[in-house]
Motif scaffolding. Sequence first.
Motif, short mmCIF file in Angstrom:
data_model
loop_
_atom_site.label_atom_id
_atom_site.label_comp_id
_atom_site.label_asym_id
_atom_site.label_seq_id
_atom_site.Cartn_x
_atom_site.Cartn_y
_atom_site.Cartn_z
N VAL A 5 75.48 130.82 -1.46
CA VAL A 5 75.97 131.64 -0.34
C VAL A 5 77.19 132.45 -0.78
O VAL A 5 77.29 133.65 -0.49
CB VAL A 5 76.30 130.75 0.89
N LEU A 6 78.12 131.81 -1.50
CA LEU A 6 79.31 132.50 -1.98
C LEU A 6 78.95 133.63 -2.94
O LEU A 6 79.50 134.72 -2.87
CB LEU A 6 80.27 131.52 -2.66
N LYS A 7 77.99 133.35 -3.80
CA LYS A 7 77.55 134.36 -4.76
C LYS A 7 76.91 135.55 -4.04
O LYS A 7 77.18 136.71 -4.36
CB LYS A 7 76.56 133.74 -5.76
N LYS A 8 76.09 135.26 -3.05
CA LYS A 8 75.44 136.33 -2.28
C LYS A 8 76.49 137.18 -1.57
O LYS A 8 76.42 138.42 -1.58
CB LYS A 8 74.46 135.74 -1.28
N GLN A 9 77.48 136.56 -0.98
CA GLN A 9 78.56 137.30 -0.30
C GLN A 9 79.34 138.15 -1.30
O GLN A 9 79.70 139.28 -1.02
CB GLN A 9 79.50 136.33 0.42
N ARG A 10 79.61 137.57 -2.48
CA ARG A 10 80.34 138.31 -3.51
C ARG A 10 79.53 139.51 -3.97
O ARG A 10 80.06 140.61 -4.14
CB ARG A 10 80.66 137.38 -4.69
N HIS A 11 78.22 139.33 -4.14
CA HIS A 11 77.35 140.44 -4.56
C HIS A 11 77.36 141.56 -3.52
O HIS A 11 77.44 142.73 -3.87
CB HIS A 11 75.92 139.94 -4.79
N GLU A 12 77.27 141.19 -2.25
CA GLU A 12 77.31 142.19 -1.18
C GLU A 12 78.65 142.93 -1.19
O GLU A 12 78.70 144.15 -1.04
CB GLU A 12 77.08 141.52 0.18
N PHE A 13 79.72 142.18 -1.39
CA PHE A 13 81.06 142.77 -1.45
C PHE A 13 81.16 143.74 -2.63
O PHE A 13 81.65 144.86 -2.50
CB PHE A 13 82.12 141.67 -1.56
N LEU A 14 80.67 143.31 -3.81
CA LEU A 14 80.71 144.17 -5.00
C LEU A 14 79.94 145.47 -4.78
O LEU A 14 80.43 146.55 -5.12
CB LEU A 14 80.12 143.44 -6.21
N LEU A 15 78.76 145.36 -4.20
CA LEU A 15 77.96 146.56 -3.95
C LEU A 15 78.69 147.52 -3.01
O LEU A 15 78.71 148.73 -3.25
CB LEU A 15 76.59 146.18 -3.37
N ARG A 16 79.29 147.00 -1.96
CA ARG A 16 80.06 147.84 -1.02
C ARG A 16 81.24 148.51 -1.72
O ARG A 16 81.48 149.70 -1.56
CB ARG A 16 80.60 147.00 0.15
N GLN A 17 81.98 147.73 -2.51
CA GLN A 17 83.17 148.25 -3.18
C GLN A 17 82.81 149.34 -4.18
O GLN A 17 83.48 150.38 -4.24
CB GLN A 17 83.94 147.12 -3.88
N ILE A 18 81.77 149.13 -4.95
CA ILE A 18 81.36 150.11 -5.96
C ILE A 18 80.83 151.38 -5.29
O ILE A 18 81.06 152.49 -5.76
CB ILE A 18 80.30 149.52 -6.93
N ALA A 32 90.04 141.09 -6.65
CA ALA A 32 89.65 141.19 -5.24
C ALA A 32 88.74 140.04 -4.82
O ALA A 32 88.79 139.59 -3.68
CB ALA A 32 88.97 142.53 -4.98
N CYS A 33 87.91 139.55 -5.75
CA CYS A 33 86.97 138.47 -5.45
C CYS A 33 87.54 137.09 -5.80
O CYS A 33 86.88 136.08 -5.53
CB CYS A 33 85.67 138.68 -6.22
N ASN A 34 88.68 137.08 -6.45
CA ASN A 34 89.31 135.82 -6.87
C ASN A 34 88.40 135.03 -7.82
O ASN A 34 88.20 133.82 -7.65
CB ASN A 34 89.72 134.98 -5.66
N VAL A 35 87.81 135.76 -8.77
CA VAL A 35 86.97 135.15 -9.81
C VAL A 35 87.37 135.73 -11.16
O VAL A 35 88.18 136.65 -11.23
CB VAL A 35 85.46 135.39 -9.55
#
Length: 185
Positions: A5-18, A32-35
């Motif tokens: 779930v965390l990975k999916k949220q991070r992927h969605e966030f990355l796509l929006r940011q890019i 921004a993702c704390n990774v």
Amino acid sequence: MTRTVLKKQRHEFLLRQIRQNPFLKDEELAKACNVSVSTIRFDRAELGIAEYRERVKSAAVESMNANDAAGEVLDLNLFRDGISVLKTDSTMVFDGTNIVRGQYIYAFAENLALSVIDAKAALVKFANVKYMHKAHMGDTLIAKSDVMRVKEEEFIVRVVIKANMNEVFRGKFSLLVTDGEILEE
């Protein structure tokens, strides 16, 4: 939450940011993702997102509709750095050749240097410039500027221009912000 779930949220966030800003670097995304940066690189690979350099190049090619020496500013972080692009054409070359005149390259660099400091008016106190390779008609020039130093009303800005991954021009500008006032010696 599970890792999936965390990975999916991070992927969605990355796509929006890019989508919003294709010029975000892996380090900025990681923060921004704390990774870690390597996690961002794995995520980009999974999502098919190109690395920073390729995103910049792609954006430059897509936005090639400016045909004057000012170019088109693609990314600008005031008082820090900027990226601009210029598509060269037949009006910019020496007669009877396909070699771009230095005045267009210099004007392109100076314009980006002035844009990054956001001054109403500025004078070039001095410029140390080097033309490294020829630019040819049809080349897409990509300029990157960095504000190296600020001292009161004076800015030192470095500009590097590349064409086809080759450095064409390198310059360091000392810009004195005047805001339209007349300077007296």
